[in-house]
Design a protein around this motif. Structure first.
Motif, mmCIF file in Angstrom:
data_model
loop_
_atom_site.group_PDB
_atom_site.id
_atom_site.type_symbol
_atom_site.label_atom_id
_atom_site.label_comp_id
_atom_site.label_asym_id
_atom_site.label_seq_id
_atom_site.Cartn_x
_atom_site.Cartn_y
_atom_site.Cartn_z
ATOM 1 N N ARG A 19 0.832 -1.213 0.000
ATOM 2 C CA ARG A 19 0.000 0.000 0.000
ATOM 3 C C ARG A 19 0.865 1.260 0.000
ATOM 4 N NH1 ARG A 19 -3.834 -2.511 4.343
ATOM 5 N NH2 ARG A 19 -2.353 -1.397 5.618
ATOM 6 N N LEU A 20 2.000 1.227 0.711
ATOM 7 C CA LEU A 20 2.905 2.380 0.713
ATOM 8 C C LEU A 20 3.487 2.624 -0.683
ATOM 9 C CD1 LEU A 20 4.731 1.750 4.105
ATOM 10 C CD2 LEU A 20 3.162 3.635 3.593
ATOM 11 N N CYS A 21 3.892 1.551 -1.357
ATOM 12 C CA CYS A 21 4.407 1.695 -2.727
ATOM 13 C C CYS A 21 3.331 2.250 -3.652
ATOM 14 C CB CYS A 21 4.915 0.349 -3.257
ATOM 15 S SG CYS A 21 6.497 -0.164 -2.573
ATOM 16 N N LEU A 22 2.112 1.748 -3.509
ATOM 17 C CA LEU A 22 1.009 2.252 -4.338
ATOM 18 C C LEU A 22 0.777 3.742 -4.088
ATOM 19 C CD1 LEU A 22 -1.448 -0.753 -4.050
ATOM 20 C CD2 LEU A 22 -0.259 0.005 -6.128
ATOM 21 N N GLU A 23 0.833 4.139 -2.824
ATOM 22 C CA GLU A 23 0.661 5.560 -2.477
ATOM 23 C C GLU A 23 1.746 6.414 -3.136
ATOM 24 O OE1 GLU A 23 0.887 8.152 1.628
ATOM 25 O OE2 GLU A 23 0.062 6.118 1.762
ATOM 26 N N PRO A 125 19.425 9.012 -14.930
ATOM 27 C CA PRO A 125 19.602 10.246 -14.151
ATOM 28 C C PRO A 125 18.251 10.959 -14.006
ATOM 29 C CG PRO A 125 21.314 10.040 -15.801
ATOM 30 C CD PRO A 125 20.317 8.945 -16.077
ATOM 31 N N GLU A 126 18.009 11.524 -12.841
ATOM 32 C CA GLU A 126 16.741 12.176 -12.501
ATOM 33 C C GLU A 126 15.600 11.167 -12.345
ATOM 34 O OE1 GLU A 126 16.991 15.514 -11.853
ATOM 35 O OE2 GLU A 126 19.082 15.270 -12.441
ATOM 36 N N GLY A 127 15.910 9.871 -12.375
ATOM 37 C CA GLY A 127 14.889 8.840 -12.239
ATOM 38 C C GLY A 127 14.384 8.718 -10.813
ATOM 39 N N VAL A 128 13.228 8.078 -10.679
ATOM 40 C CA VAL A 128 12.566 7.895 -9.385
ATOM 41 C C VAL A 128 12.747 6.456 -8.927
ATOM 42 C CG1 VAL A 128 10.351 7.962 -8.174
ATOM 43 C CG2 VAL A 128 10.845 9.639 -9.945
ATOM 44 N N LEU A 129 13.128 6.285 -7.678
ATOM 45 C CA LEU A 129 13.281 4.970 -7.067
ATOM 46 C C LEU A 129 12.318 4.884 -5.888
ATOM 47 C CD1 LEU A 129 14.799 2.255 -6.759
ATOM 48 C CD2 LEU A 129 16.505 3.485 -5.388
ATOM 49 N N ILE A 130 11.352 3.967 -5.967
ATOM 50 C CA ILE A 130 10.367 3.785 -4.899
ATOM 51 C C ILE A 130 10.632 2.438 -4.237
ATOM 52 C CG2 ILE A 130 7.914 3.454 -4.402
ATOM 53 C CD1 ILE A 130 7.337 5.470 -6.662
ATOM 54 N N LEU A 131 10.865 2.487 -2.929
ATOM 55 C CA LEU A 131 11.219 1.283 -2.182
ATOM 56 C C LEU A 131 10.335 1.110 -0.956
ATOM 57 C CD1 LEU A 131 15.085 1.851 -2.018
ATOM 58 C CD2 LEU A 131 13.841 0.452 -3.678
ATOM 59 N N SER A 132 10.051 -0.134 -0.617
ATOM 60 C CA SER A 132 9.442 -0.455 0.661
ATOM 61 C C SER A 132 9.786 -1.905 0.980
ATOM 62 C CB SER A 132 7.928 -0.233 0.657
ATOM 63 O OG SER A 132 7.448 -0.231 2.005
ATOM 64 N N GLY A 133 9.323 -2.333 2.139
ATOM 65 C CA GLY A 133 9.662 -3.666 2.618
ATOM 66 C C GLY A 133 10.470 -3.579 3.897
ATOM 67 N N CYS A 134 10.599 -2.369 4.434
ATOM 68 C CA CYS A 134 11.409 -2.163 5.628
ATOM 69 C C CYS A 134 10.628 -1.374 6.674
ATOM 70 C CB CYS A 134 12.706 -1.442 5.276
ATOM 71 S SG CYS A 134 12.482 0.156 4.479
ATOM 72 N N ARG A 135 11.074 -1.502 7.902
ATOM 73 C CA ARG A 135 10.515 -0.706 8.998
ATOM 74 C C ARG A 135 11.160 0.674 8.977
ATOM 75 N NH1 ARG A 135 6.367 -3.782 11.584
ATOM 76 N NH2 ARG A 135 6.961 -5.941 11.323
ATOM 77 N N GLU A 155 10.648 11.662 -0.603
ATOM 78 C CA GLU A 155 9.481 11.543 0.259
ATOM 79 C C GLU A 155 9.542 10.239 1.060
ATOM 80 O OE1 GLU A 155 4.591 11.647 -0.163
ATOM 81 O OE2 GLU A 155 5.825 11.702 -1.960
ATOM 82 N N VAL A 156 9.015 10.302 2.291
ATOM 83 C CA VAL A 156 8.852 9.114 3.127
ATOM 84 C C VAL A 156 7.387 9.046 3.532
ATOM 85 C CG1 VAL A 156 9.463 7.972 5.304
ATOM 86 C CG2 VAL A 156 11.178 9.308 4.096
ATOM 87 N N VAL A 157 6.794 7.884 3.378
ATOM 88 C CA VAL A 157 5.449 7.650 3.892
ATOM 89 C C VAL A 157 5.535 6.468 4.843
ATOM 90 C CG1 VAL A 157 4.165 8.646 1.965
ATOM 91 C CG2 VAL A 157 4.831 6.259 1.867
ATOM 92 N N LEU A 177 9.708 4.642 0.691
ATOM 93 C CA LEU A 177 10.671 5.683 0.366
ATOM 94 C C LEU A 177 10.631 6.028 -1.112
ATOM 95 C CD1 LEU A 177 13.682 3.907 2.111
ATOM 96 C CD2 LEU A 177 12.199 5.644 3.126
ATOM 97 N N SER A 178 10.682 7.300 -1.414
ATOM 98 C CA SER A 178 10.814 7.760 -2.780
ATOM 99 C C SER A 178 12.125 8.533 -2.860
ATOM 100 C CB SER A 178 9.642 8.653 -3.179
ATOM 101 O OG SER A 178 9.810 9.133 -4.486
#
Length: 183
Positions: A19-23, A125-135, A155-157, A177-178
């Motif tokens: 859900r965080l990645c989707l957000e 370069p200038e790309g977006v990396l969206i990560l989750s799976g961590c506390r 951004e952090v959600v 994380l974004s």
């Protein structure tokens, strides 16, 4: 937006980290950053890849080392009419070449840490990396570990979850994380 997702033995698409990645993907789309080519690493059911396609990515490549997950992704890509946009690949990021405008990965912290050089190699370069799976505390460490490779936090959600006893890291709060590649 409604997605049709069949789990088929993969990680639950309703998990807080998904859900965080989707957000964060929705936020990237609102900011006009969900375009071009995207990569979903550890695609599982394919929910994040399907969301990328539905939110505007022109092309999405999924990659998972588990054949069952790759097959679940194929099923869900078809169920959401995204076959023309999404290519499913069974294998590791080491086999991929080229660059992507964005990468999304919802994987355990140890896996994210182990393949961060692949993210640096594959993200434009200038790309977006969206990560989750961590506390949350692990997320802070992860952001710091990406900084020397030219990544900056955008951004952090977070999403809090309750449990009977504390997890080993002491936090019940998941982090999404974004990051942006600045070089």
């Amino acid at each position: 937006m409604t997605l049709t997702i069949e789990r088929r033995g993969t990680f639950a698409p309703t998990h807080p980290t998904t859900r965080l990645c989707l957000e964060l993907l929705v936020e990237a789309a609102r900011a006009g950053r969900l375009k071009g080519a995207w990569l979903d690493v550890g695609s599982g059911s394919g929910v994040l890849a399907v969301a990328c396609g539905r939110l505007g990515a022109e092309r999405v490549v999924t990659c998972d080392i588990d054949y069952r997950a790759a097959m679940a992704t194929v099923t869900n890509v078809r169920a959401n009419w995204q076959e023309k946009r999404i290519l499913t690949f069974c294998g590791s990021t080491e086999a991929l070449r080229g660059s992507f405008d964005g990468i999304v990965a919802n994987l355990p912290i140890a896996v994210l840490a182990a393949i961060r050089s692949s993210f640096a190699r594959l993200l434009a370069p200038e790309g977006v990396l969206i990560l989750s799976g961590c506390r949350e505390p692990e997320g802070q460490w992860l952001v710091a570990s990406f900084a020397p490779m030219g990544f900056a936090l955008r951004e952090v959600v977070t999403r809090h979850e309750t449990a009977i006893e504390p997890p080993p890291c002491g936090s019940f709060t998941w982090a999404g994380l974004s990051l942006e590649r600045r070089n």
